[in-house]
Write an enzyme that holds these catalytic residues in place. Sequence first.
Site, mmCIF file in Angstrom:
data_model
loop_
_atom_site.group_PDB
_atom_site.id
_atom_site.type_symbol
_atom_site.label_atom_id
_atom_site.label_comp_id
_atom_site.label_asym_id
_atom_site.label_seq_id
_atom_site.Cartn_x
_atom_site.Cartn_y
_atom_site.Cartn_z
ATOM 1 N N GLU A 210 0.777 -1.282 -0.101
ATOM 2 C CA GLU A 210 0.075 -0.136 -0.131
ATOM 3 C C GLU A 210 0.839 1.166 -0.022
ATOM 4 O OE1 GLU A 210 -2.942 -0.514 3.155
ATOM 5 O OE2 GLU A 210 -4.125 -1.807 1.927
ATOM 6 N N GLU B 217 -5.408 -7.924 -1.528
ATOM 7 C CA GLU B 217 -6.091 -8.224 -0.402
ATOM 8 C C GLU B 217 -7.678 -7.968 -0.632
ATOM 9 O OE1 GLU B 217 -4.947 -5.786 2.967
ATOM 10 O OE2 GLU B 217 -2.684 -6.065 2.622
#
Length: 466
Positions: A173, A363
Amino acid sequence: MPFPKDFLWGGATSAMQCEGAFDQDGRGLSTCDMETTGTRTNPRQYHEVLQENVYYPSHTAIDHYNQYKEDIALFAELGFKVYRMSMSWSRIFPDATGIPNEAGLQHYDDVFDELNKYNIQPLITITHGDTPLWIVEKGGWLNRDVIDDYMNYVTTIFTRYKNKVKYWITFNEINGVELSMIHSGGTQKNDPQSKATVSYHQFVAAAKAVLKGHEIDPENHVGMMLGGYFLSYPNSCDPDDAMSDMIFKNRSLFYCDVMCLGYYPKHMINLYASEGIVLPWVEGDKEILMKGKADFMSYSYYYTMVIGKKTEALRTNRASFDTGYRNPYLELSDWGWAIDPVGLRYTLNVFMNRYHMPIFVAENGLGAKDVLCDDGSVHDLYRRYYFKRHVEEMKKAIEIDGVDLFGYTTWSCIDSVSASTGEMSKRYGFIYVDVDDQGNGSFKRYKKDSFKWYKKCIASNGEDIE
């Protein structure tokens, strides 16, 4: 076309949320080791020095470091084709000497060998929110010298695991600096200039890592990952709402723009200029960014937001969880996140049309308050229903829209410490771990009802999902 025959089904974890063993085998401290448990209303506290009689969740987590063989056997029973995991930078480089810790390197050798035994591909996140404290002491990613430290790290692991790992993600991220500068940037400075500088240095480091990965092994696939706190719809068909949503998306997706297209988009250059932000350009960096574009893009997907012209929170925080609007068409999870399966298909199309490269969903999952029954069962029909609908939308993205989606790892395959709150009660896994929010429990593993569902889903390559 259905899911491709070689589609990579699996699950994801991170070292800081599952490994534990924070002081075993020569590991050094990292930022995650300094945080207490919190809640949605009571944030985690970061301590610069470890305090006595204070519980730090990552110190033990779920003890995956010592129980990885049992856990991987369960992943194999699920039928995993890929296991996305991260490596602890401070386990391999515990201090600033630049000398790797052989015990740490050997541990990951052992993990990869165990995965290979079951024909499970490792997908490695090189750093996942656990910056070594010795990097923090250097000023974190505000210091350009950290690029060299990162390159020492990636060169070491690319070389060591050349015959064992082919898929890599440079930073978990990459836009995480918008939420936690201490985790993602190794600094507690939170001003716009610091965020821009940290991101810049990480962009250059990631591009250099792509080039180094290809140099060491041409078969390496070195990708990037975006955090899914950018996924939004305009509040209405009011042109001002639509424009606000477009601006928000552009500001969020610029992380992908730099890493997938190889340059800073003009709107961000203009924004930085208007805010007085100066990027620390060094001669040759622009060429590095262009040559070191990611091989694939990946992202986390949990929820979508609604953006409107009166979204006050976004004026000061471009990654706010609360925009001031609610989507009346979507139900919410136990933690207030909007559940939006169709949004997964929508965002896959956004990425396909913007970047034209292979995509990996790194994810996706449902955090819930699971209950362990006396007989060892966990009845999580809600999780099965959640995943069923998301798999359906991925299939549509492939079959109808032509998205080049090559893999999917759920978060998380096994219960682990929450990154945002440090809680264990916010459970995501197909495997229940008997540990509570204060680290008490047997650490025994139990298969949830959703375990059987995901096993069936993988075995049928996404066809049998009822």
